[in-house]
Design a protein around this motif. Structure first.
Motif, PDB file in Angstrom:
ATOM      1  N   VAL A  60       0.822  -1.217   0.000  1.00  0.00           N
ATOM      2  CA  VAL A  60       0.000   0.000   0.000  1.00  0.00           C
ATOM      3  C   VAL A  60       0.853   1.264   0.000  1.00  0.00           C
ATOM      4  CG1 VAL A  60      -1.973  -1.107   1.102  1.00  0.00           C
ATOM      5  CG2 VAL A  60      -0.268   0.042   2.518  1.00  0.00           C
ATOM      6  N   SER A  61       0.281   2.327  -0.573  1.00  0.00           N
ATOM      7  CA  SER A  61       0.980   3.610  -0.596  1.00  0.00           C
ATOM      8  C   SER A  61       0.549   4.509   0.561  1.00  0.00           C
ATOM      9  CB  SER A  61       0.735   4.316  -1.927  1.00  0.00           C
ATOM     10  OG  SER A  61      -0.637   4.532  -2.113  1.00  0.00           O
ATOM     11  N   SER A  62      -0.586   4.220   1.158  1.00  0.00           N
ATOM     12  CA  SER A  62      -1.111   5.035   2.256  1.00  0.00           C
ATOM     13  C   SER A  62      -0.342   4.756   3.547  1.00  0.00           C
ATOM     14  CB  SER A  62      -2.603   4.718   2.454  1.00  0.00           C
ATOM     15  OG  SER A  62      -3.034   5.146   3.721  1.00  0.00           O
ATOM     16  N   ASN A  63       0.247   5.809   4.121  1.00  0.00           N
ATOM     17  CA  ASN A  63       0.966   5.644   5.388  1.00  0.00           C
ATOM     18  C   ASN A  63       0.053   5.173   6.498  1.00  0.00           C
ATOM     19  OD1 ASN A  63       3.416   6.427   4.304  1.00  0.00           O
ATOM     20  ND2 ASN A  63       3.172   8.563   4.909  1.00  0.00           N
ATOM     21  N   SER A  64      -1.171   5.695   6.535  1.00  0.00           N
ATOM     22  CA  SER A  64      -2.080   5.309   7.613  1.00  0.00           C
ATOM     23  C   SER A  64      -2.467   3.836   7.499  1.00  0.00           C
ATOM     24  CB  SER A  64      -3.319   6.210   7.644  1.00  0.00           C
ATOM     25  OG  SER A  64      -4.037   6.113   6.439  1.00  0.00           O
ATOM     26  N   LEU A  65      -2.698   3.352   6.288  1.00  0.00           N
ATOM     27  CA  LEU A  65      -3.043   1.937   6.111  1.00  0.00           C
ATOM     28  C   LEU A  65      -1.828   1.052   6.392  1.00  0.00           C
ATOM     29  CD1 LEU A  65      -5.141  -0.170   5.462  1.00  0.00           C
ATOM     30  CD2 LEU A  65      -4.637   0.135   3.039  1.00  0.00           C
ATOM     31  N   ARG A  66      -0.643   1.510   6.017  1.00  0.00           N
ATOM     32  CA  ARG A  66       0.578   0.755   6.314  1.00  0.00           C
ATOM     33  C   ARG A  66       0.749   0.635   7.829  1.00  0.00           C
ATOM     34  NH1 ARG A  66       4.047   3.820   4.119  1.00  0.00           N
ATOM     35  NH2 ARG A  66       3.848   2.920   2.062  1.00  0.00           N
ATOM     36  N   GLY A  67       0.596   1.747   8.529  1.00  0.00           N
ATOM     37  CA  GLY A  67       0.721   1.733   9.988  1.00  0.00           C
ATOM     38  C   GLY A  67      -0.303   0.829  10.648  1.00  0.00           C
ATOM     39  N   LYS A  68      -1.523   0.897  10.160  1.00  0.00           N
ATOM     40  CA  LYS A  68      -2.606   0.074  10.708  1.00  0.00           C
ATOM     41  C   LYS A  68      -2.347  -1.410  10.443  1.00  0.00           C
ATOM     42  CE  LYS A  68      -7.664  -0.291  10.280  1.00  0.00           C
ATOM     43  NZ  LYS A  68      -8.825   0.263   9.581  1.00  0.00           N
ATOM     44  N   SER A  69      -1.905  -1.745   9.236  1.00  0.00           N
ATOM     45  CA  SER A  69      -1.617  -3.139   8.891  1.00  0.00           C
ATOM     46  C   SER A  69      -0.477  -3.688   9.737  1.00  0.00           C
ATOM     47  CB  SER A  69      -1.269  -3.259   7.407  1.00  0.00           C
ATOM     48  OG  SER A  69      -2.354  -2.870   6.613  1.00  0.00           O
ATOM     49  N   SER A  92       8.497   0.401  15.381  1.00  0.00           N
ATOM     50  CA  SER A  92       8.927   0.870  14.056  1.00  0.00           C
ATOM     51  C   SER A  92       8.317   2.237  13.757  1.00  0.00           C
ATOM     52  CB  SER A  92       8.519  -0.129  12.972  1.00  0.00           C
ATOM     53  OG  SER A  92       7.122  -0.083  12.749  1.00  0.00           O
ATOM     54  N   GLU A  93       9.001   2.990  12.926  1.00  0.00           N
ATOM     55  CA  GLU A  93       8.549   4.341  12.590  1.00  0.00           C
ATOM     56  C   GLU A  93       7.173   4.327  11.914  1.00  0.00           C
ATOM     57  OE1 GLU A  93       9.973   8.215  10.009  1.00  0.00           O
ATOM     58  OE2 GLU A  93      11.457   6.694  10.522  1.00  0.00           O
ATOM     59  N   ASP A  94       6.936   3.333  11.032  1.00  0.00           N
ATOM     60  CA  ASP A  94       5.649   3.255  10.341  1.00  0.00           C
ATOM     61  C   ASP A  94       4.480   3.187  11.324  1.00  0.00           C
ATOM     62  OD1 ASP A  94       6.262   3.426   7.610  1.00  0.00           O
ATOM     63  OD2 ASP A  94       6.837   1.320   7.532  1.00  0.00           O
ATOM     64  N   VAL A  95       4.644   2.414  12.381  1.00  0.00           N
ATOM     65  CA  VAL A  95       3.564   2.284  13.366  1.00  0.00           C
ATOM     66  C   VAL A  95       3.543   3.494  14.296  1.00  0.00           C
ATOM     67  CG1 VAL A  95       2.640   0.879  15.250  1.00  0.00           C
ATOM     68  CG2 VAL A  95       3.602  -0.235  13.222  1.00  0.00           C
ATOM     69  N   GLN A  96       4.706   3.894  14.766  1.00  0.00           N
ATOM     70  CA  GLN A  96       4.783   5.026  15.701  1.00  0.00           C
ATOM     71  C   GLN A  96       4.211   6.313  15.113  1.00  0.00           C
ATOM     72  OE1 GLN A  96       6.205   5.392  19.028  1.00  0.00           O
ATOM     73  NE2 GLN A  96       5.831   3.198  18.997  1.00  0.00           N
ATOM     74  N   MET A  97       4.466   6.553  13.834  1.00  0.00           N
ATOM     75  CA  MET A  97       4.052   7.802  13.207  1.00  0.00           C
ATOM     76  C   MET A  97       2.650   7.744  12.586  1.00  0.00           C
ATOM     77  SD  MET A  97       6.632   9.634  13.903  1.00  0.00           S
ATOM     78  CE  MET A  97       6.360  11.108  12.952  1.00  0.00           C
ATOM     79  N   ASN A  98       2.135   6.543  12.348  1.00  0.00           N
ATOM     80  CA  ASN A  98       0.914   6.437  11.541  1.00  0.00           C
ATOM     81  C   ASN A  98      -0.219   5.652  12.181  1.00  0.00           C
ATOM     82  OD1 ASN A  98       1.985   7.783   9.139  1.00  0.00           O
ATOM     83  ND2 ASN A  98       3.367   6.039   9.078  1.00  0.00           N
ATOM     84  N   TYR A  99      -0.133   5.393  13.477  1.00  0.00           N
ATOM     85  CA  TYR A  99      -1.245   4.693  14.119  1.00  0.00           C
ATOM     86  C   TYR A  99      -1.500   5.304  15.487  1.00  0.00           C
ATOM     87  CZ  TYR A  99      -4.692   1.105  14.841  1.00  0.00           C
ATOM     88  OH  TYR A  99      -5.897   0.465  15.048  1.00  0.00           O
ATOM     89  N   ASP A 100      -2.644   4.977  16.049  1.00  0.00           N
ATOM     90  CA  ASP A 100      -3.113   5.525  17.319  1.00  0.00           C
ATOM     91  C   ASP A 100      -2.065   5.330  18.427  1.00  0.00           C
ATOM     92  OD1 ASP A 100      -4.381   6.033  19.738  1.00  0.00           O
ATOM     93  OD2 ASP A 100      -6.228   4.996  19.188  1.00  0.00           O
ATOM     94  N   LYS A 101      -1.461   6.423  18.857  1.00  0.00           N
ATOM     95  CA  LYS A 101      -0.374   6.383  19.842  1.00  0.00           C
ATOM     96  C   LYS A 101      -0.783   5.683  21.134  1.00  0.00           C
ATOM     97  CE  LYS A 101       2.890   9.372  22.309  1.00  0.00           C
ATOM     98  NZ  LYS A 101       3.711   8.225  22.624  1.00  0.00           N
TER      99      LYS A 101
END
Length: 118
Positions: A60-69, A92-101
């Motif tokens: 996926v290209s969406s950061n939010s979907l990547r973080g959620k996945s 990981s940065e993908d989760v830290q920056m793109n999912y519910d803290k």
């Protein structure tokens, strides 16, 4: 009365501004994600779900979907009691920056608590 009419006129102008908030929900509405959740994760097939969530995150290209996945891939590891792998993904940065803290921090803490009890 004129002031009330002016307030009514400005109120509708202000209401459309919250429109950007539903945008991430549209991005995150992904049939692949929903299928993984319903067919694997919710049926406690965590190994299969983990592989599929990681694969989806890579595609996926969406950061939010990547973080959620990736977050749910970490939860698969967590449910399999592989706390070190779960922790690695959660930090990981993908989760830290793109999912519910709050949710991420909750599971980071649980992983740290359980890591020694393996």
């Amino acid at each position: 009365k004129k002031k009330k009419k002016k307030e009514e006129i400005t109120t509708p102008e202000e209401k459309p501004s919250p429109a950007p908030s539903p945008k991430p929900l549209v991005e995150e509405a992904n049939p692949d994600f929903d299928t993984i959740m319903s067919q694997y994760y919710k049926k406690d097939k965590f190994t299969e779900a983990m592989v599929k969530f990681k694969s989806l995150a890579d595609r996926v290209s969406s950061n939010s979907l990547r973080g959620k996945s990736l977050f749910f891939a970490a939860l698969c590891h967590y449910n399999l009691r592989d706390y070190r792998s779960a922790l690695k993904i959660l930090l990981s940065e993908d989760v830290q920056m793109n999912y519910d803290k709050e949710r991420v921090d909750f599971y980071v803490k649980r992983c740290l608590e359980n890591r020694g009890n393996k």
